[in-house]
Scaffold this motif. Sequence first.
Motif, mmCIF file in Angstrom:
data_model
loop_
_atom_site.group_PDB
_atom_site.id
_atom_site.type_symbol
_atom_site.label_atom_id
_atom_site.label_comp_id
_atom_site.label_asym_id
_atom_site.label_seq_id
_atom_site.Cartn_x
_atom_site.Cartn_y
_atom_site.Cartn_z
ATOM 1 N N ALA A 81 0.882 -1.169 0.000
ATOM 2 C CA ALA A 81 0.000 0.000 0.000
ATOM 3 C C ALA A 81 0.910 1.206 0.000
ATOM 4 O O ALA A 81 2.031 1.115 0.492
ATOM 5 C CB ALA A 81 -0.858 0.005 1.253
ATOM 6 N N SER A 82 0.436 2.326 -0.540
ATOM 7 C CA SER A 82 1.349 3.461 -0.570
ATOM 8 C C SER A 82 0.659 4.798 -0.761
ATOM 9 O O SER A 82 -0.390 4.887 -1.401
ATOM 10 C CB SER A 82 2.377 3.282 -1.692
ATOM 11 O OG SER A 82 3.320 4.324 -1.667
ATOM 12 N N THR A 83 1.282 5.844 -0.180
ATOM 13 C CA THR A 83 0.896 7.212 -0.518
ATOM 14 C C THR A 83 1.755 7.697 -1.696
ATOM 15 O O THR A 83 1.726 8.870 -2.031
ATOM 16 C CB THR A 83 1.084 8.146 0.699
ATOM 17 O OG1 THR A 83 2.442 8.059 1.146
ATOM 18 C CG2 THR A 83 0.157 7.757 1.845
ATOM 19 N N ASN A 85 5.451 7.121 -2.573
ATOM 20 C CA ASN A 85 6.891 6.878 -2.660
ATOM 21 C C ASN A 85 7.266 5.410 -2.487
ATOM 22 O O ASN A 85 8.148 4.903 -3.195
ATOM 23 C CB ASN A 85 7.631 7.720 -1.621
ATOM 24 C CG ASN A 85 7.789 9.152 -2.073
ATOM 25 O OD1 ASN A 85 7.986 9.412 -3.267
ATOM 26 N ND2 ASN A 85 7.678 10.086 -1.153
ATOM 27 N N THR A 86 6.600 4.744 -1.558
ATOM 28 C CA THR A 86 6.867 3.312 -1.380
ATOM 29 C C THR A 86 6.574 2.569 -2.675
ATOM 30 O O THR A 86 7.344 1.686 -3.098
ATOM 31 C CB THR A 86 5.998 2.740 -0.241
ATOM 32 O OG1 THR A 86 6.372 3.389 0.965
ATOM 33 C CG2 THR A 86 6.180 1.240 -0.085
ATOM 34 N N SER A 87 5.470 2.921 -3.320
ATOM 35 C CA SER A 87 5.096 2.220 -4.550
ATOM 36 C C SER A 87 6.088 2.498 -5.677
ATOM 37 O O SER A 87 6.399 1.607 -6.468
ATOM 38 C CB SER A 87 3.666 2.560 -4.968
ATOM 39 O OG SER A 87 3.459 3.939 -5.049
ATOM 40 N N GLY A 185 4.805 9.594 9.164
ATOM 41 C CA GLY A 185 3.568 9.175 8.508
ATOM 42 C C GLY A 185 3.138 7.843 9.084
ATOM 43 O O GLY A 185 2.405 7.773 10.064
ATOM 44 N N ASN A 186 3.671 6.777 8.498
ATOM 45 C CA ASN A 186 3.393 5.437 9.004
ATOM 46 C C ASN A 186 4.362 5.065 10.127
ATOM 47 O O ASN A 186 4.276 4.006 10.715
ATOM 48 C CB ASN A 186 3.490 4.435 7.837
ATOM 49 C CG ASN A 186 2.566 3.249 8.006
ATOM 50 O OD1 ASN A 186 1.544 3.332 8.689
ATOM 51 N ND2 ASN A 186 2.922 2.137 7.406
ATOM 52 N N ALA A 187 5.338 5.940 10.361
ATOM 53 C CA ALA A 187 6.286 5.878 11.489
ATOM 54 C C ALA A 187 7.379 4.814 11.351
ATOM 55 O O ALA A 187 8.097 4.529 12.315
ATOM 56 C CB ALA A 187 5.549 5.727 12.822
ATOM 57 N N GLY A 188 7.548 4.275 10.160
ATOM 58 C CA GLY A 188 8.618 3.314 9.935
ATOM 59 C C GLY A 188 9.991 3.972 9.930
ATOM 60 O O GLY A 188 10.959 3.430 10.475
ATOM 61 N N LEU A 313 15.126 15.327 4.778
ATOM 62 C CA LEU A 313 14.264 15.685 3.650
ATOM 63 C C LEU A 313 14.009 14.396 2.884
ATOM 64 O O LEU A 313 14.838 13.933 2.107
ATOM 65 C CB LEU A 313 14.930 16.745 2.768
ATOM 66 C CG LEU A 313 15.152 18.090 3.450
ATOM 67 C CD1 LEU A 313 15.785 19.087 2.482
ATOM 68 C CD2 LEU A 313 13.853 18.651 4.028
ATOM 69 N N THR A 314 12.840 13.823 3.135
ATOM 70 C CA THR A 314 12.555 12.447 2.741
ATOM 71 C C THR A 314 12.339 12.233 1.245
ATOM 72 O O THR A 314 12.574 11.135 0.739
ATOM 73 C CB THR A 314 11.319 11.963 3.519
ATOM 74 O OG1 THR A 314 10.342 13.023 3.490
ATOM 75 C CG2 THR A 314 11.657 11.645 4.960
ATOM 76 N N GLY A 315 11.861 13.270 0.546
ATOM 77 C CA GLY A 315 11.553 13.082 -0.877
ATOM 78 C C GLY A 315 11.824 14.324 -1.717
ATOM 79 O O GLY A 315 11.825 15.457 -1.213
HETATM 80 N N1 F0G Z 1 8.134 11.618 3.788
HETATM 81 C C1 F0G Z 1 7.796 11.097 2.604
HETATM 82 C C2 F0G Z 1 8.187 11.822 1.382
HETATM 83 C C3 F0G Z 1 7.086 9.867 2.556
HETATM 84 O O1 F0G Z 1 6.767 9.360 1.368
HETATM 85 C C4 F0G Z 1 6.728 9.233 3.750
HETATM 86 C C5 F0G Z 1 5.980 7.973 3.746
HETATM 87 C C6 F0G Z 1 7.130 9.824 4.957
HETATM 88 C C7 F0G Z 1 7.825 11.018 4.941
HETATM 89 C C8 F0G Z 1 6.838 9.217 6.272
HETATM 90 O O2 F0G Z 1 7.616 8.102 6.524
HETATM 91 O O3 F0G Z 1 5.802 6.462 6.867
HETATM 92 O O4 F0G Z 1 8.127 5.962 7.543
HETATM 93 O O5 F0G Z 1 6.779 7.635 8.798
HETATM 94 N N2 F0G Z 1 5.473 7.475 2.722
HETATM 95 C C9 F0G Z 1 4.839 6.146 2.671
HETATM 96 C C10 F0G Z 1 4.556 5.764 1.228
HETATM 97 C C11 F0G Z 1 3.696 5.968 3.585
HETATM 98 O O6 F0G Z 1 3.630 4.978 0.970
HETATM 99 O O7 F0G Z 1 5.268 6.223 0.345
HETATM 100 P P1 F0G Z 1 7.058 6.958 7.491
#
Ligand code: F0G
Length: 352
Positions: A81-83, A85-87, A185-188, A313-315
């Motif tokens: 499942a994904s928002t 980036n995971t996908s 987000g999902n806190a992983g 900066l995650t993405g």
């Molecule tokens: N930042 C970005 C850009 C993300 O895509 C996500 C999570 C988070 C922060 C939060 O990270 O879930 O580990 O706490 N994206 C997931 C997805 C849920 O499906 O791409 P997290």
Amino acid sequence: MWRGLLHHYRDYLPVTDKTPMLSLHEGNTPLIPLVHLSEKLGVELYVKTEGANPTGSFKDRGMVMAVAKAKEEGSDTIICASTGNTSAAAAAYAARANMRCIIIIPDGKIALGKLAQAVMYGAEIVAIQGNFDHALKMVRRLSEMAPVTLVNSVNPYRIEGQKTAAFEICEQLGEAPDVLAIPVGNAGNITAYWKGFKQFHEKHGTKLPQMRGFEAEGAAAIVRNEVIENPETIATAIRIGNPASWEYAVQAANESGGKIDEVTDEQILEAYRLLAREEGIFAEPASCASIAGVMKQVASGEIKKGSRIVAVLTGNGLKDPNVAMEAMNVQPTVLPNDEEVVFAHIQGAVLQ
Ligand code: F0G
């Protein structure tokens, strides 16, 4: 030459002689000092730019490990499942490993660039009329019933891969920062960083940071201590109302003397613009929750002046062109193909 995470951190990861050395040369991302913002806030602020990974987000770190292990175990199909980036990461690594990839996403709530990636990498895409939490519930059940490998962050190999970002930060700075600021987000990811900092500290004495995680206000389940049935935020990546690694995130914050906090969409957008305009760094909105959080907690005094801070900066900002265009409300000036007119316009702009 950098050969990716499975090679570089082999000794810290569940890599065996049978593990395929899958790689898109993920990891080894830049740690960039924010000169202007540091001065403005009176702190030493760096960003770990995870948008520099092959598919443009931190997810590549966990996905390379999870997909390699799935392959090693004889699986031929992964699901998540994904928002967004995971996908994108799952689809890319599945393509690389010659596996089938099925993704379930919330219809209409995925940034355009992420959807384009899943399409290009050849994933089978199902968009449900529900949110991420519904999609995650579905894939969890499905993976129990069918011979498919779940690659969401409830898969422990994802956390293993993602902890390498904490190793890199310690290596880049010489030791852990005082504060690690990160979107939740999902806190992983906060779970993975905390594991990584602890493991590296045990081995190399690199110290431990305060873990400060930031949810979006409209999706702040952990902060409110209740499941949010209908999460809403402009930062669609973290539009999650029932985080799977909830307890681990709370644990990371508590053990490290940090905090899980929330930031508003307005604060996220302000940080988003500031980062691009004053530092030349374009990160996607969810990523900027970390910067918004730092600004909030420096102002409140929770983060002390002079602190050394790393914000994750995650993405990459290019993932979500629509929010950028709407947030800035700037349109290019269209002029005829005529030097005189163009020069006159530019001169006018300069003299104004
Ligand atoms: N930042 C970005 C850009 C993300 O895509 C996500 C999570 C988070 C922060 C939060 O990270 O879930 O580990 O706490 N994206 C997931 C997805 C849920 O499906 O791409 P997290």
